[in-house]
Design an enzyme around this catalytic site. Structure first.
Site, mmCIF file in Angstrom:
data_model
loop_
_atom_site.group_PDB
_atom_site.id
_atom_site.type_symbol
_atom_site.label_atom_id
_atom_site.label_comp_id
_atom_site.label_asym_id
_atom_site.label_seq_id
_atom_site.Cartn_x
_atom_site.Cartn_y
_atom_site.Cartn_z
ATOM 1 N N ARG A 232 -15.398 140.233 116.014
ATOM 2 C CA ARG A 232 -16.112 140.106 114.743
ATOM 3 C C ARG A 232 -15.632 141.209 113.805
ATOM 4 N NH1 ARG A 232 -16.997 135.567 115.810
ATOM 5 N NH2 ARG A 232 -19.005 134.533 116.096
ATOM 6 N N HIS A 280 -10.278 133.238 110.698
ATOM 7 C CA HIS A 280 -11.260 132.985 111.765
ATOM 8 C C HIS A 280 -10.935 131.687 112.522
ATOM 9 C CE1 HIS A 280 -15.655 133.942 113.011
ATOM 10 N NE2 HIS A 280 -15.052 133.257 113.975
#
Ligand code: NDP
Ligand code: OXD
Length: 317
Positions: A232, A280
């Site tokens: 993350r 992502h």
């Protein structure tokens, strides 16, 4: 078709990412589970015991009176954090599936090998019509250190081991992964970092992991180390990483996740030669096989068995 449900079969509401509802519909149909599109859930509230979601709106899950299990479309559950997202007492199952793990292994191996073999430099050399061979070390002379030796981190470590790298992993609790040196807890972080040439971050977003990759931890890495973050973005203090790359201490970074997604067009990362940005996509949940994980857990739930891969929202992963 989605409203034509048989009340004897389990029913799940799906809030899919990437508009993959039709794929989920097919996958669940093959597993005898009925599904409704998230936007039509209000018509089925009494029957809806299950929800499969990515980034649900605040209050939406709480408005489902029959809800008994929440499935996260992602391995991470940070999208379920916050006020009035998960109703008190409703368990959350996170995504753990072979295809998701395989995707992450591909991404991590690809980025480690890319940096190891200087692909980030040859791309620029080609544009400049420059023929300039760069010697590279043997894998046995380099250590890949993985922050977060969980499902994804362990699988990536095993795959990288085959190339001959030294492998180390850092987690909260000690781990026993063959061929991987285990470090755990804050006290062992400096020793882990001191030996790491390729730092791979596969940590979840929790208050404890926020800002972990910062000026101090970056300077604890050997000069010329690379950063690969597919966990993350919250793990990285961007200004510190940018400064460490500009100084040359960090030789490059591959960032699949960033603090604010999508990455702002003013971010310095875009222009940095040794930085690779991906949106992502390190790994993705594929409905055609990930429906197995959900269907198996629904069967377990219906049979009164414990659920697998429950997230602990207090812990944050
Ligand atoms: P796991 O829960 O299996 O693993 C998480 C690991 O992080 C565990 O080893 C855990 O330690 C460790 N950890 C957590 N907090 C700390 C801490 N404070 N200090 C040290 N170690 C810590 O998760 P997965 O491997 O399945 O997924 C990891 C993350 O990858 C997800 O949370 C998600 O954020 C990210 N992800 C990103 C994707 C992408 O496309 N970019 C796709 C899928 C996932 P311990 O085992 O001791 O508890
Ligand atoms: C995940 C993700 O958590 O896609 O699975 O980031």
């Amino acid at each position: 078709m989605q409203n034509n449900t048989d009340s004897s079969r389990p029913l799940i509401a799906v809030k899919s990412d990437f508009d993959r509802f039709v794929e989920w519909q097919q996958a669940f149909k093959e597993r005898d589970i009925d599904i409704v599109d998230w936007r039509q859930r209000h018509q089925h509230l009494e029957r809806l015991r299950y929800a499969l979601v990515w980034q649900p709106e605040a209050g939406a899950l709480a408005d489902m009176p029959a809800l008994e299990v929440i499935f996260s479309i992602g391995a991470g559950v940070d999208h379920l954090k916050g006020e009035n997202i998960v109703p008190e007492g409703v368990p959350v199952v996170r995504m753990v599936q072979d295809s998701l793990t395989a995707g992450m292994v591909e991404y991590v191996v690809f980025q480690v090998l890319g940096f190891h073999r200087n692909m980030h430099r040859y791309i620029h050399d080609q544009r400049a019509k420059r023929w300039s061979p760069i010697p590279y070390p043997m894998p046995a002379e380099r250590t890949v250190g993985i922050l977060g030796l969980g499902v994804l981190g362990s699988a990536a470590a095993k795959a990288l081991k085959q190339f001959g790298f030294h492998l180390a992993g850092w987690s909260r609790s000690p781990k026993s992964v063959p061929g991987v040196k285990s470090f755990h807890g804050d006290a062992q972080l400096p020793d882990f970092l001191a030996a790491t040439n390729y730092l791979v971050c596969l940590l979840p977003n929790t208050p404890q992991t926020e800002g972990l990759i910062n000026r101090d931890t970056l300077s604890a890495l050997p000069s010329g180390a690379f950063i690969i973050n597919a966990g993350r973005g919250s793990a990285v203090v961007d200004d510190d990483l940018i400064a460490a790359i500009r100084s040359g201490h960090i030789a490059g970074a591959a960032l699949d996740v960033v603090n604010d997604e999508p990455l702002d067009d003013k971010s310095e990362y875009w222009e940095m030669e040794n930085v690779i940005i991906t949106p992502h996509i390190a790994s993705m949940t594929h409905p055609s096989d990930s429906a197995d994980h959900v269907a198996q857990n629904i069967r377990r739930h219906l049979d009164g068995l414990s659920l697998t891969h429950l997230a602990d929202l207090d812990r944050g992963y």
